[in-house]
Design a protein around this motif. Structure first.
Motif, short mmCIF file in Angstrom:
data_model
loop_
_atom_site.label_atom_id
_atom_site.label_comp_id
_atom_site.label_asym_id
_atom_site.label_seq_id
_atom_site.Cartn_x
_atom_site.Cartn_y
_atom_site.Cartn_z
N VAL A 1 2.96 127.66 20.05
CA VAL A 1 1.75 127.44 20.84
C VAL A 1 1.08 128.77 21.17
O VAL A 1 -0.15 128.87 21.16
CB VAL A 1 2.08 126.64 22.12
CG1 VAL A 1 0.88 126.54 23.03
CG2 VAL A 1 2.56 125.25 21.75
N SER A 2 1.86 129.81 21.41
CA SER A 2 1.28 131.12 21.65
C SER A 2 0.56 131.63 20.41
O SER A 2 -0.53 132.22 20.50
CB SER A 2 2.37 132.11 22.06
OG SER A 2 2.98 131.69 23.26
N GLY A 3 1.15 131.41 19.25
CA GLY A 3 0.48 131.79 18.00
C GLY A 3 -0.81 131.03 17.78
O GLY A 3 -1.80 131.58 17.29
N ASN B 1 -3.76 124.53 24.87
CA ASN B 1 -2.54 125.28 24.57
C ASN B 1 -1.95 125.95 25.80
O ASN B 1 -0.74 126.03 25.95
CB ASN B 1 -2.80 126.32 23.47
CG ASN B 1 -3.02 125.69 22.12
OD1 ASN B 1 -2.56 124.59 21.86
ND2 ASN B 1 -3.74 126.38 21.27
N VAL B 2 -2.81 126.43 26.70
CA VAL B 2 -2.32 127.03 27.94
C VAL B 2 -1.63 125.98 28.81
O VAL B 2 -0.61 126.26 29.45
CB VAL B 2 -3.47 127.74 28.69
CG1 VAL B 2 -3.07 128.12 30.09
CG2 VAL B 2 -3.90 128.97 27.91
N ALA C 1 2.27 126.08 30.00
CA ALA C 1 2.72 125.89 31.38
C ALA C 1 3.78 124.81 31.49
O ALA C 1 4.76 124.96 32.22
CB ALA C 1 1.52 125.57 32.28
N VAL C 2 3.61 123.72 30.75
CA VAL C 2 4.60 122.64 30.77
C VAL C 2 5.91 123.10 30.15
O VAL C 2 7.00 122.85 30.69
CB VAL C 2 4.07 121.39 30.06
CG1 VAL C 2 5.16 120.36 29.85
CG2 VAL C 2 2.92 120.78 30.85
#
Length: 96
Positions: A20-22, A50-51, A55-56
């Motif tokens: 998700v960071s990518g 995505n943020v 967080a989840v």
């Protein structure tokens, strides 16, 4: 090792955080390069989604429920911002 093994879940969560960071990085490229304003709006909406996912996932890693509340607030703000920017892009103004 079974599917309910906590180590497997932890590895899956960490892998999901990396993916998700990518995706956020790739979407930020679309925000910067465009080519059109609607493309930028969609990329910003994807970053907001995505943020929320980050967080989840972080709430699952740290076992803190506060991050779930933060993710809900981020989702609401992201939705409102996307609607406002989409209206601005299509009509030229947000409030008539």
């Amino acid at each position: 090792m079974t599917a309910s093994d906590p180590a497997v879940l932890e590895i899956a969560i960490h892998a999901a955080l990396i993916v998700v960071s990518g995706l956020c990085v790739l979407c930020s490229y679309r925000v910067i390069r465009g080519p059109t304003n609607p493309d930028r709006v969609v990329a910003l909406d994807a970053i907001a989604t995505n943020v929320v996912a980050i967080a989840v996932l972080f709430a699952l890693v740290t076992d803190r429920g506060l991050f779930i509340t933060v993710s809900l607030v981020l989702a609401i703000i992201g939705f409102i911002a996307t609607v406002a920017v989409a209206k601005f892009v299509t009509e030229g103004e947000v409030i008539e």
